[in-house]
Design a protein around this motif. Structure first.
Motif, short mmCIF file in Angstrom:
data_model
loop_
_atom_site.label_atom_id
_atom_site.label_comp_id
_atom_site.label_asym_id
_atom_site.label_seq_id
_atom_site.Cartn_x
_atom_site.Cartn_y
_atom_site.Cartn_z
N ASP A 191 11.06 -3.82 -16.42
CA ASP A 191 9.65 -3.38 -16.37
C ASP A 191 9.00 -3.67 -15.02
O ASP A 191 7.96 -3.11 -14.72
CB ASP A 191 8.82 -4.12 -17.44
CG ASP A 191 9.33 -3.80 -18.83
OD1 ASP A 191 9.95 -2.73 -18.98
OD2 ASP A 191 9.12 -4.63 -19.74
N SER A 192 9.58 -4.58 -14.24
CA SER A 192 8.89 -4.94 -13.00
C SER A 192 9.70 -4.61 -11.74
O SER A 192 9.50 -5.23 -10.69
CB SER A 192 8.50 -6.42 -13.02
OG SER A 192 9.62 -7.20 -13.30
N LEU A 193 10.59 -3.65 -11.85
CA LEU A 193 11.35 -3.25 -10.65
C LEU A 193 10.44 -2.57 -9.64
O LEU A 193 9.51 -1.85 -10.04
CB LEU A 193 12.47 -2.28 -11.05
CG LEU A 193 13.52 -2.82 -12.04
CD1 LEU A 193 14.47 -1.70 -12.46
CD2 LEU A 193 14.32 -3.96 -11.41
N GLY A 228 19.26 -9.85 2.50
CA GLY A 228 18.94 -10.92 1.56
C GLY A 228 17.49 -10.86 1.13
O GLY A 228 16.60 -10.59 1.94
N GLY A 229 17.26 -11.10 -0.16
CA GLY A 229 15.88 -11.18 -0.64
C GLY A 229 15.28 -9.86 -1.05
O GLY A 229 14.11 -9.79 -1.43
N THR A 230 16.05 -8.76 -0.96
CA THR A 230 15.48 -7.46 -1.31
C THR A 230 15.63 -7.17 -2.81
O THR A 230 15.25 -6.09 -3.26
CB THR A 230 16.12 -6.32 -0.48
OG1 THR A 230 17.54 -6.46 -0.53
CG2 THR A 230 15.64 -6.36 0.95
N LYS A 272 18.58 -7.55 -4.94
CA LYS A 272 19.84 -7.01 -5.49
C LYS A 272 20.20 -7.73 -6.79
O LYS A 272 20.48 -7.10 -7.81
CB LYS A 272 20.98 -7.17 -4.46
CG LYS A 272 20.71 -6.44 -3.15
CD LYS A 272 21.83 -6.62 -2.14
CE LYS A 272 21.96 -8.05 -1.61
NZ LYS A 272 20.85 -8.50 -0.77
N THR A 273 20.16 -9.08 -6.73
CA THR A 273 20.52 -9.85 -7.93
C THR A 273 19.57 -9.53 -9.08
O THR A 273 19.99 -9.38 -10.23
CB THR A 273 20.46 -11.36 -7.61
OG1 THR A 273 21.19 -11.58 -6.40
CG2 THR A 273 21.06 -12.19 -8.72
N PHE A 274 18.30 -9.40 -8.76
CA PHE A 274 17.28 -9.07 -9.75
C PHE A 274 17.65 -7.74 -10.44
O PHE A 274 17.62 -7.62 -11.67
CB PHE A 274 15.94 -8.93 -9.01
CG PHE A 274 14.72 -8.91 -9.88
CD1 PHE A 274 14.05 -10.08 -10.19
CD2 PHE A 274 14.22 -7.71 -10.38
CE1 PHE A 274 12.89 -10.06 -10.96
CE2 PHE A 274 13.07 -7.68 -11.16
CZ PHE A 274 12.40 -8.86 -11.45
#
Ligand SMILES: Nc1ncnc2c1ncn2[C@@H]1O[C@H](COP(=O)(O)OP(=O)(O)OP(=O)(O)O)[C@@H](O)[C@H]1O
Length: 579
Positions: free
Chosen positions: A182-184, A213-215, A217-219
């Motif tokens: 919901d928060s992408l 890094g930090g953009t 990806k893992t999320f």
């Protein structure tokens, strides 16, 4: 234990009565410790650096028994004033040097692994004991050497599915992650929709999600894993490094040897790009700055250096105390916060080289409150029957990726794991832990970050070899707890981790691609980043000469604030970004 050498033809009585024969280097060392307070903090082997010594310190071979153990004690114990003093441990006089060395943890007992199990049974839960036992077995101990009942297979072959499918389909769904979609942000949403629609249409496909890094990806992966697993489908999370796998639910490691870009799969992959730095989204200026640093587009001066934002730079005096200022900024009110749950895990100092990292960690552990526990490693050169590489030499080596010979710890201090011990349970190279307790042969630690945070584990000493076996002309083996202190760590080790309060120590400029970006992008906002960047010696000289010139010498691409502010190298190889 006092040797006197003499010629075969010499009269023994005269040799024995010769003036000064009762003195040796060692007895003089004891005497110096008795007489001079300053001497008591100096190891026997370092004595010649401070006192005049007219002979060479001799070495001892392990086969020489007590003489060898005496030597081991002298290499680690300071301030002894007699042989008996050397044999005294915690007020008890032990009969032999060997027992004294073993009691001090300087030589390996015959049964340290069994002892580590016994120590843990006193206060450990069955699951942790099972894990410790499995780790001991994976380090080479034979299972048959333990009196165990017959092994019962948990996996039931009669259920009709292969073990891998059974295991993957029983991974627990992380309920919190089901709300991430919901928060992408818009880039993440576009990537998510494209991947999910290929899954929903049962089409298949290969996607390459690219972004600094930090953009997020893992999320994005976590959102995808939760959605696919929520649909009762199988999602296998793999990563090229274990620590990256450990931050994804049910992640496994997959070593990819050859570059993806050289793979025949590359052209058939759909490339999805994330560009917005989400770690720093609360500070849009900093997020933009990071993007320019990551892309190598930040304006540089004539030395090819980028300017660091003034507010993140700690003031420099050029003295050694600058590093203390950085430490004070990173760990404010340390004494009041040593046992707080988040304080110690939400901050770290990053540097480029291991020697700087070690220096900071040693400073920090001495500042940290609590009783110190010191663990010495047992070092050997494999197949060295003539003792060409004596332990006192091996003890001085700390190759990359190995723990130190002298590991100093305190309760609640942060450490980082140096080996992949059990990636499926979050224990991999780079996992951050906090020490919660110690025994002689096991360390009780808690995983503090990632999806396994809160798990308690018991670490034994394990045999470790340098990853680069060409490093020495012999095979080096160190038996030690596979951890290092992590008040400070290298930039490479910090990759993939969010460190809310990050400080960066650059006694010399960064030297590899993307290192400055990785270091700066660990935090969430400019106000939580501090950097001490010592100007490059060559450029400093040029800069001071330039300061005599007018600022009109700045070229079009240069910032004309050239002579103020702090500048540092940012290494970005364009071909890596564009290939
Ligand atoms: N859409 C989003 N909304 C809110 N927070 C987000 C979003 N995407 C990412 N974040 C947050 O931003 C931070 C960085 O995200 P993440 O760790 O996924 O980045 P990454 O690209 O995997 O970084 P690295 O390459 O350094 O591992 C995390 O704290 C994450 O929770």
């Amino acid at each position: 234990m006092h040797m006197v050498s003499f010629q075969a033809a010499q009269n023994i009585e005269r040799v024995v009565n010769h003036e000064g024969v009762e003195k040796s280097m060692l007895t003089e060392y004891f005497e110096a410790n008795r007489l001079h307070e300053d001497a008591r903090s100096i190891l026997y082997r370092d004595f010649p650096e401070w006192y005049t010594w007219q002979k060479r310190i001799v070495s001892a071979h392990p086969a020489e028994g007590e003489r060898y153990y005496l030597r081991v004690l002298l290499n680690h114990v300071t301030g002894a004033t007699s042989y008996e003093d050397l044999r005294t441990v915690n007020g008890e006089i032990l009969p032999t040097f060997r027992e004294a060395a073993e009691r001090r943890g300087l030589i390996e007992g015959d049964n340290t692994l069994d002892e580590s199990l016994t120590e843990s049974t006193l206060y450990e839960m069955p699951s942790s004991l099972r894990w410790l036992f499995a780790t001991i077995l994976s380090m080479g101990k034979e299972i048959e050497s333990f009196p165990l009942p017959d092994i019962q297979e948990e996996y039931d072959t009669s259920i009709g599915v292969t073990r891998e499918i059974f295991e993957e389909s029983t991974i627990e769904l992380n309920v919190e992650d089901t709300y991430l979609s919901d928060s992408l942000n818009s880039d993440q949403r576009a990537a998510y929709d494209e991947i999910m629609s290929a899954i929903d249409r049962d089409e298949g496909g290969v996607f390459f999600v690219d972004g600094p890094g930090g953009t997020g990806k893992t999320f994005l992966y976590r959102a995808l894993l939760a959605m696919v697993r929520g649909q009762k489908k199988i999602a296998i999370a793999t990563a090229t490094s274990s620590v990256a796998a450990s931050i994804m639910p049910g992640g496994r490691t997959q070593i990819i040897n050859s570059s993806l870009r050289r793979s025949y799969l590359w052209d058939s992959m759909r490339h999805l790009k994330l560009v917005r730095n989400m770690r720093a989204h609360s500070d849009p200026w900093f997020a933009e700055y990071l993007l320019r640093i990551g892309d190598g587009k930040e304006v540089t001066n004539r030395d090819g250096e980028v300017r660091l934002p003034d507010e993140i730079c700690v003031s420099r005096t050029g003295k050694d105390t600058d590093l203390d200022t950085l430490i004070d900024n990173t760990f404010p009110s340390l004494d009041a916060n040593t046992s707080g749950p988040d304080y110690i895990t939400s901050r770290a100092i990053l540097s480029t080289r291991n020697d700087s990292v070690d220096r900071i960690n040693l400073k920090m552990i001495s500042r940290f409150q609590g009783d110190e526990m010191v663990y010495h490693s047992f070092d050997c050169a494999v197949d060295d029957p003539h003792n060409y590489y004596p332990p006192e030499f091996l003890n001085t080596l700390t190759p990359n990726g190995l723990p130190p010979h002298v590991l100093k710890l305190k309760i609640n201090c942060p450490v980082i794991l140096l080996r992949n011990i059990d990636p499926a349970n979050g224990l991999c190279n780079g996992t951050r832990l906090v020490v919660r307790g110690f025994q002689r042969n096991v360390i009780d630690a808690e995983i503090v970050l990632g999806q396994h945070a809160g798990k308690r584990i018991f670490l034994p000493r394990i045999p470790l070899c340098p990853s680069d076996d060409e490093m020495f002309p012999f095979q080096f083996k160190r038996k030690q707890f596979p951890i290092r202190l992590s008040f400070a760590m290298t930039v490479n080790k910090a990759q993939g981790q969010t460190i809310p309060n990050v400080s960066i120590y650059l006694p010399e400029p960064v030297f590899s691609h993307g290192q400055l970006y990785v270091a700066l992008s660990r935090s969430t906002a400019r106000k939580n980043v501090k950097i001490l960047a010592v100007p490059d010696a060559g450029n400093k000289k040029r800069n001071s000469n330039d300061s005599k010139k007018k600022s009109s010498t700045c070229s079009k691409n240069e910032s004309c604030d050239y002579l103020v502010g702090t500048y540092t190298k940012n290494i970005v190889y364009k071909e890596i970004l564009t290939s």
